[in-house]
Structure formats: C-alpha cells, structure tokens
Design a protein around this motif. Sequence first.
Motif, mmCIF file in Angstrom:
data_model
loop_
_atom_site.group_PDB
_atom_site.id
_atom_site.type_symbol
_atom_site.label_atom_id
_atom_site.label_comp_id
_atom_site.label_asym_id
_atom_site.label_seq_id
_atom_site.Cartn_x
_atom_site.Cartn_y
_atom_site.Cartn_z
ATOM 1 N N SER A 1 -5.201 3.661 13.074
ATOM 2 C CA SER A 1 -5.220 2.673 13.987
ATOM 3 C C SER A 1 -5.175 2.486 15.531
ATOM 4 O O SER A 1 -6.192 3.624 16.060
ATOM 5 C CB SER A 1 -3.390 2.996 14.028
ATOM 6 O OG SER A 1 -2.241 2.040 14.524
ATOM 7 N N GLN A 2 -5.198 1.325 16.344
ATOM 8 C CA GLN A 2 -5.086 2.046 17.825
ATOM 9 C C GLN A 2 -7.305 1.513 17.516
ATOM 10 O O GLN A 2 -7.509 2.725 18.279
ATOM 11 C CB GLN A 2 -4.459 3.321 18.685
ATOM 12 C CG GLN A 2 -4.296 2.792 20.057
ATOM 13 C CD GLN A 2 -4.162 1.324 20.785
ATOM 14 O OE1 GLN A 2 -4.486 0.627 20.384
ATOM 15 N NE2 GLN A 2 -5.450 1.419 21.826
ATOM 16 N N ILE B 1 -3.442 9.571 13.595
ATOM 17 C CA ILE B 1 -3.398 8.269 12.580
ATOM 18 C C ILE B 1 -4.938 7.403 12.144
ATOM 19 O O ILE B 1 -5.174 6.679 12.215
ATOM 20 C CB ILE B 1 -3.316 7.137 14.118
ATOM 21 C CG1 ILE B 1 -3.816 6.996 15.483
ATOM 22 C CG2 ILE B 1 -1.664 7.086 14.119
ATOM 23 C CD1 ILE B 1 -3.540 6.153 16.457
ATOM 24 N N ALA C 1 1.006 -1.360 -0.173
ATOM 25 C CA ALA C 1 0.516 0.229 0.139
ATOM 26 C C ALA C 1 0.556 1.249 -0.240
ATOM 27 O O ALA C 1 2.037 0.871 -0.293
ATOM 28 C CB ALA C 1 -0.728 -0.247 1.429
ATOM 29 N N HIS D 1 -9.328 -2.693 -0.877
ATOM 30 C CA HIS D 1 -8.696 -2.864 0.624
ATOM 31 C C HIS D 1 -9.377 -1.655 1.230
ATOM 32 O O HIS D 1 -9.774 -0.394 0.931
ATOM 33 C CB HIS D 1 -7.379 -2.818 0.203
ATOM 34 C CG HIS D 1 -6.821 -1.940 1.340
ATOM 35 N ND1 HIS D 1 -5.873 -1.184 0.885
ATOM 36 C CD2 HIS D 1 -6.297 -3.068 2.106
ATOM 37 C CE1 HIS D 1 -5.195 -0.848 2.242
ATOM 38 N NE2 HIS D 1 -4.985 -2.363 2.953
HETATM 39 N N1 LLP Z 1 -2.057 -1.190 6.809
HETATM 40 C C1 LLP Z 1 -2.028 -0.299 6.493
HETATM 41 C C2 LLP Z 1 -2.724 0.406 5.284
HETATM 42 C C3 LLP Z 1 -1.477 1.331 7.549
HETATM 43 O O1 LLP Z 1 -1.699 2.349 7.534
HETATM 44 C C4 LLP Z 1 -0.868 0.137 8.687
HETATM 45 C C5 LLP Z 1 -0.539 1.319 10.220
HETATM 46 C C6 LLP Z 1 -1.840 -0.705 9.240
HETATM 47 C C7 LLP Z 1 -2.128 -1.371 8.169
HETATM 48 C C8 LLP Z 1 -1.809 -1.567 10.764
HETATM 49 O O2 LLP Z 1 -1.942 -0.657 11.943
HETATM 50 P P1 LLP Z 1 -1.600 -1.531 13.092
HETATM 51 O O3 LLP Z 1 -2.760 -2.891 13.083
HETATM 52 O O4 LLP Z 1 -0.545 -1.200 13.774
HETATM 53 O O5 LLP Z 1 -3.447 -0.632 13.652
HETATM 54 N N2 LLP Z 1 3.038 4.971 14.375
HETATM 55 C C9 LLP Z 1 1.740 4.945 14.866
HETATM 56 C C10 LLP Z 1 0.445 4.324 13.976
HETATM 57 C C11 LLP Z 1 0.932 5.053 12.535
HETATM 58 C C12 LLP Z 1 -0.383 3.431 12.201
HETATM 59 C C13 LLP Z 1 -0.213 3.369 10.661
HETATM 60 N N3 LLP Z 1 -0.075 2.477 9.613
HETATM 61 C C14 LLP Z 1 1.346 4.985 16.236
HETATM 62 O O6 LLP Z 1 2.241 5.078 17.034
HETATM 63 O O7 LLP Z 1 0.333 4.657 17.063
#
Ligand code: LLP
Length: 397
Positions: free
Chosen positions: A202-203, A162, A102, A197
């Motif tokens: 996130s979170q 986020i 992505a 998609h």
């Molecule tokens: N898929 C895509 C297209 C994403 O942009 C992301 C995260 C994920 C999957 C994975 O997301 P997760 O399951 O980890 O929530 N630096 C920030 C979080 C940025 C998330 C970016 N995208 C933090 O420290 O909270």
Amino acid sequence: MDYFHYQNDRLFAEEVDVLDAARKIKTPFYLYSKRTILHHFHQIQEAFQEVRPLICFSVKSNSNHTLLNILNRNGSGFDLVSGWELKRVLRAGGDPRKTVFAGVGKTREEMLWALKAGIFMFNCESVNEILLLDRLARDLDRYADIAIRINPDIVPKTHRHIITGKKDTKFGISVYEVKKVLKIVRDCTRIRLKGLHFHIGSQITETAPYIQTIHRMLKLIDELRKARFPVEYLNIGGGLGIIYNKEKPATPAEFSAKVIPLIRGRDLKLIMEPGRYIVGNSGILVTRVTYIKKSLNKIFVVVDAGMNSLIRPALYEAYHDIWPLVRRKKTFTVDVVGPICETGDLFAKDRVIGRVEENEYLAFKSAGAYGMVMASTYNSRPLPGEVLADGRRFKLI
Ligand code: LLP
C-alpha cells in the motif's frame, strides 16, 4: 487533489465552512468530501477506460455505510477481507456479483456467507482454504469462482508494515509453489479457477514494482492457459499512493499508460482494488485544542483526538498535515499530542503549525483512508463521528 481549501482564512470542505460543522458536531469527527471521493473514483475509471476494469473499492480503507452507498451508485464493486465487510456492502446496496474476497484467514462461516450471497470471486491464499471452499460449495450445491492470490516476491518502496508481496509475508501462494497448487485445484470439483490476483502493498508511489509483477503474472497466465485453465481475470490489487507530505506518486493516467499496453490483446479482464487512492485525500479529522501546555522549552498542543481516533502516526510514523480551521499569519513550533496515556500518542513532533488557542480547532489532512476503520475505544473514549460534506451541505453519516 482535494476539495479542502481556505477561503478568507477559513477552512472549507467543498462549500462547507468546517468551523460551522465543528461548532455543531462533537469533536473529534471525520469529515469527508463527496466530490473528492467521486473525483478520484472517476479518475481511475477514465485512466483505464480502454480496458473497462472492474474497480472494487477496498472496503478496509473506509467502510462507512454512506460512502459505500455513494460508490455503489457510481458503479464501484468492492474488495472485502471479512464476512462482516460483505454484510456492510450488502446493506449499502452493493452488488455481490461485483465483490471479491481476499484474506489469509477466511473462516468457514465467512465463506458460507459469501457463497450464499453469490460473490464474484474468492481471492484464495492457501491450499487448505481452497480445499475447504470446495467442500462448502459442494455442500451448498454451488460453484466457487476463484483467483489464486500470488505472492510474487516483489518488494516495493513503502513502510515495512504495509509490504505484502514479499516472499516471507503471510500473503498469497508463492509464485515458486503455484504449480503444485494447480494439481490440487484440478481435483476440486466445485472450484473454477478464473484468475490470478496480487497485491504487493500500500502507499506505493512508483509504477515499476507493478510492471515487474504483471510481467511475472502474464508468464504464469500463459502457462495456466497452456494447461487448459481458462484464466480470464488479472486482479492487480490496490496500493496506489497519495500525497500526504512531499510524495510524488504516479497518477492513475501514468499508471494506466504503463499497465494497459501489457495486457492489450491478451483477452484478459482487469480487476483493481484501490482504497487509499479514492478516500485518502477525501477526509480530514477535525479536533479541538484542549490545552496549550508549555513545558521546559517545549509547547504541547493537546487535542481531543488521540491515537484511538487516528492511529496511523503512532503505528507507522505516518505524516498528516495539520491545518487550523481558522488560518492566522503566525505560526509556532509544537508537538501535537492526544489525551491517551501513551507516549506514542503523538501526531506531530516539532512541527510548525498555524497558531491556535485553546478551544480552537485543527484538522488532520488526508485522513479518509485507514482512519475511522482503525479507530478504537482505547481508554474508554468514544469513537469519532463521521460527517459528509456535499456541496453547501453537511450531515452526520
Ligand atoms: N487489496 C488488498 C488485498 C489489500 O490488502 C489492500 C490493503 C488493498 C487492496 C487496498 O490497498 P490501498 O489501495 O488502500 O493501498 N493501514 C495501513 C494500510 C494497510 C493496507 C492493507 N491492505 C495504512 O494506514 O497505511
């Protein structure tokens, strides 16, 4: 859930006494628990086993070679946002046929790497990206399988930095414009539209925004199929929240109980991209107390980790629990700060923590996701080390 716990007032990672590691390895360092990582990975696998999704670990959350290798050996695929992440995955033994890619800014060079490696699917985020990919695939005499990343215009409750599925963010192709894009896709001779998609942020601790988005996606998929696009995959992104403090996130089982009925019997394969859920609670950042500084009526605990080692508190005001490696009954109320020359280099303000002295150690909990990957050498400080605890043993990774 994690395998960090106190035993006789000493912090253990699995069966490793963290103090033992801290005495041997230069602080600050990240320490991961292999058992915790696999526990979370298997929890998602089990919760969704009825539909056997392709689970693509989100490399951006932690791209350590050893961790990628462990996940690969346990059957994980990978979600990428850069060509360099692809290189890391391949070097760690990852199967390109289980990777998805992505990102709004994929360059020609990165797309060529991915085409040549034979990745599973590009998650495309704009018309111009699709047109360029079509040209590159034609030049290589290949086909590119894609999913269109839809910006569904859904706003979950999480930190504003986020949120990614709101209509005014840069991500994806707007759900309101996708039909226009289909005409263009139809004319691309080297693009095969295989799926949709989304990734809304996130979170995220609730299931409702996912359910709402999936309903929107299913409606679109029905329309696409009517228009004879053979859509086989729905990629629901990442975003599952974890406990940092007092959050009560939906568990994978609660999540799957809501999601699976929506796709049952629809002849759709599911792709997921969890990052934080798998590694977030699996890592701690171990740091040494350089000074206890008393100033007016405040106590500053100055540690050798800074915003360069773990930027989440400075960037998102994120909360990380702080545990001393040696637990004492006494506590004190302090600001925990790093050595970086910025006021924002602050891990905790007026926090009650277990009492520590200079040269003793603290651990920032739940630092396994978006910790090391966002570390920098700001102020010319070296990057933290990374260590893996596996049963009784630990090693630098
Ligand atoms: N898929 C895509 C297209 C994403 O942009 C992301 C995260 C994920 C999957 C994975 O997301 P997760 O399951 O980890 O929530 N630096 C920030 C979080 C940025 C998330 C970016 N995208 C933090 O420290 O909270």
